[in-house]
Structure formats: C-alpha cells, structure tokens
Scaffold this active site. Structure first.
Site, mmCIF file in Angstrom:
data_model
loop_
_atom_site.group_PDB
_atom_site.id
_atom_site.type_symbol
_atom_site.label_atom_id
_atom_site.label_comp_id
_atom_site.label_asym_id
_atom_site.label_seq_id
_atom_site.Cartn_x
_atom_site.Cartn_y
_atom_site.Cartn_z
ATOM 1 N N HIS A 1 -17.465 36.941 3.920
ATOM 2 C CA HIS A 1 -17.786 38.240 3.211
ATOM 3 C C HIS A 1 -17.582 39.233 5.017
ATOM 4 O O HIS A 1 -18.489 38.647 6.218
ATOM 5 C CB HIS A 1 -18.939 38.616 2.843
ATOM 6 C CG HIS A 1 -19.504 37.930 1.635
ATOM 7 N ND1 HIS A 1 -19.404 38.223 0.397
ATOM 8 C CD2 HIS A 1 -20.258 36.467 1.315
ATOM 9 C CE1 HIS A 1 -19.867 37.288 -0.960
ATOM 10 N NE2 HIS A 1 -19.822 36.204 -0.079
ATOM 11 N N GLU B 1 -22.231 31.396 -5.114
ATOM 12 C CA GLU B 1 -21.903 31.809 -6.091
ATOM 13 C C GLU B 1 -19.949 31.151 -6.662
ATOM 14 O O GLU B 1 -20.243 29.916 -7.716
ATOM 15 C CB GLU B 1 -21.894 32.953 -6.852
ATOM 16 C CG GLU B 1 -22.709 33.527 -7.024
ATOM 17 C CD GLU B 1 -22.590 35.051 -7.406
ATOM 18 O OE1 GLU B 1 -21.843 35.567 -7.682
ATOM 19 O OE2 GLU B 1 -24.081 35.468 -7.220
ATOM 20 N N HIS C 1 -15.585 30.875 1.865
ATOM 21 C CA HIS C 1 -15.121 32.705 2.349
ATOM 22 C C HIS C 1 -16.244 33.153 3.523
ATOM 23 O O HIS C 1 -17.902 33.150 3.366
ATOM 24 C CB HIS C 1 -15.442 33.200 1.187
ATOM 25 C CG HIS C 1 -16.579 33.141 0.222
ATOM 26 N ND1 HIS C 1 -16.253 31.568 -0.448
ATOM 27 C CD2 HIS C 1 -17.406 34.060 -0.214
ATOM 28 C CE1 HIS C 1 -17.884 31.978 -1.729
ATOM 29 N NE2 HIS C 1 -18.420 33.691 -0.952
ATOM 30 N N ARG D 1 -10.752 42.732 -1.637
ATOM 31 C CA ARG D 1 -11.686 43.342 -1.281
ATOM 32 C C ARG D 1 -12.530 42.061 -2.484
ATOM 33 O O ARG D 1 -12.543 41.801 -3.591
ATOM 34 C CB ARG D 1 -11.447 44.632 -1.751
ATOM 35 C CG ARG D 1 -10.256 45.828 -1.020
ATOM 36 C CD ARG D 1 -11.078 46.942 -0.801
ATOM 37 N NE ARG D 1 -10.168 47.466 -0.347
ATOM 38 C CZ ARG D 1 -10.342 48.102 1.274
ATOM 39 N NH1 ARG D 1 -11.187 47.594 1.985
ATOM 40 N NH2 ARG D 1 -8.875 48.372 2.052
HETATM 41 P P1 5GP Z 1 -20.927 34.006 -2.171
HETATM 42 O O1 5GP Z 1 -22.428 34.157 -3.171
HETATM 43 O O2 5GP Z 1 -20.338 33.040 -3.039
HETATM 44 O O3 5GP Z 1 -21.340 34.009 -1.665
HETATM 45 O O4 5GP Z 1 -19.705 35.588 -2.768
HETATM 46 C C1 5GP Z 1 -18.324 35.534 -4.153
HETATM 47 C C2 5GP Z 1 -18.002 37.222 -3.613
HETATM 48 O O5 5GP Z 1 -17.155 37.020 -4.792
HETATM 49 C C3 5GP Z 1 -19.319 38.432 -4.405
HETATM 50 O O6 5GP Z 1 -19.214 38.758 -3.539
HETATM 51 C C4 5GP Z 1 -18.492 37.859 -6.188
HETATM 52 O O7 5GP Z 1 -18.133 39.664 -5.836
HETATM 53 C C5 5GP Z 1 -16.802 37.900 -5.399
HETATM 54 N N1 5GP Z 1 -16.444 37.725 -6.524
HETATM 55 C C6 5GP Z 1 -16.186 36.707 -7.428
HETATM 56 N N2 5GP Z 1 -14.822 36.269 -8.324
HETATM 57 C C7 5GP Z 1 -14.123 36.967 -7.844
HETATM 58 C C8 5GP Z 1 -13.042 37.407 -7.798
HETATM 59 O O8 5GP Z 1 -12.341 37.119 -9.161
HETATM 60 N N3 5GP Z 1 -12.182 39.265 -7.272
HETATM 61 C C9 5GP Z 1 -12.914 39.752 -6.024
HETATM 62 N N4 5GP Z 1 -12.078 40.250 -5.518
HETATM 63 N N5 5GP Z 1 -14.156 39.080 -5.538
HETATM 64 C C10 5GP Z 1 -14.720 38.048 -6.699
#
Ligand code: 5GP
Ligand code: ZN
Length: 121
Positions: free
Chosen positions: A108, A101, A106, A35
């Site tokens: 979502h 980020e 990954h 999650r």
């Molecule tokens: P991005 O913007 O890279 O597509 O999304 C990265 C996602 O990873 C964000 O929604 C953020 O909340 C999630 N995230 C970042 N660090 C962690 C973590 O340590 N544990 C979990 N479960 N999610 C993380």
C-alpha cells in the site's frame, strides 16, 4: 511474466491479467500498480507483482530484485503523485494479525495527508 504462476481465483492475479478492468497507474513486465478501491488516504495505491506470491511470508530469494523494484516503483509513483516531499507510507500487510485480506502480495502506498499513528487500538 511468461511461465509465471497465476491463480484463476485470485483477484489481484485477475487484475494483473487484465481480466478485471482496472486502470494502472504503473505497469511493466513484472509489476502493476493501481488505486485502491476503498482508499484510506487521499493517495492510496497498491503495488503488486504480476506473479502470484501469497504474501511476504512466501517470498523467496529469487524474488529479491522484484521486491526491490516494487519499492522503487513506490518511490516513482510518490514523485508522480506529488507526495514525495510531503511524505508517504509503504505498508505490507502479512498474515492474520496484520488484517491482510487479499492473499496476493501487495504494497500500500499512502499519502497526501498526515497519516497519524502506525497501528490502531
Ligand atoms: P490488505 O488488507 O489485503 O492489505 O489490502 C487489500 C486492499 O485491496 C484493500 O485496501 C482493498 O480496498 C483493496 N482491494 C480489494 N479488492 C480490490 C479491487 O478489486 N480493486 C482494487 N483497486 N482494490 C481492491
Ligand atoms: Zn494472485
């Protein structure tokens, strides 16, 4: 997993290795799902390859079945989470303009509510 590249300073590699305690909602030899720490919907899970791939832009031909498996894991998780019929969205942010980020590929998986439009602003 054996021999696959992982990065010590990559947070999702560390999660995949069990170095950051994280409850997996799905795990197999090559894929983990958990999650999101900052959920943007009632259901918000992340599906990652255990191997370090910085983003979709770095995925190669050899990753074809891994990427396909990640989609099927999303499908399975949506069913398990009870959102298969109400609907869900699979997002893969790639690069600066997407707001990616975490530099580890990954997907979502979002659902459990109406998700609105695709992009803000
Ligand atoms: P991005 O913007 O890279 O597509 O999304 C990265 C996602 O990873 C964000 O929604 C953020 O909340 C999630 N995230 C970042 N660090 C962690 C973590 O340590 N544990 C979990 N479960 N999610 C993380
Ligand atoms: Zn990584």
């Amino acid at each position: 997993m054996e021999g696959e590249k992982q990065l010590e300073d990559c947070i999702f590699c560390r999660i995949a290795l069990g170095q950051i305690p994280t409850k997996f909602v799905y795990e197999d030899e090559n894929i983990a799902a958990f999650r999101d720490i900052n959920p943007r919907a009632k259901v918000h899970m992340l599906i990652i390859p255990k191997k370090h791939i910085a983003s979709l832009a770095q995925a190669e031909e050899e990753d074809q079945s891994l990427l396909g498996r990640m989609c099927l894991v999303a499908r399975r998780l949506a069913e398990k989470e009870g959102i298969a019929n109400s609907g869900y969205r699979l997002i893969c942010n790639c690069g600066k303009d997407s707001g990616q980020e975490i530099a580890h590929l990954h997907f979502h998986l979002l659902g459990g509510q109406f998700l609105g439009i695709f992009a803000e602003e």
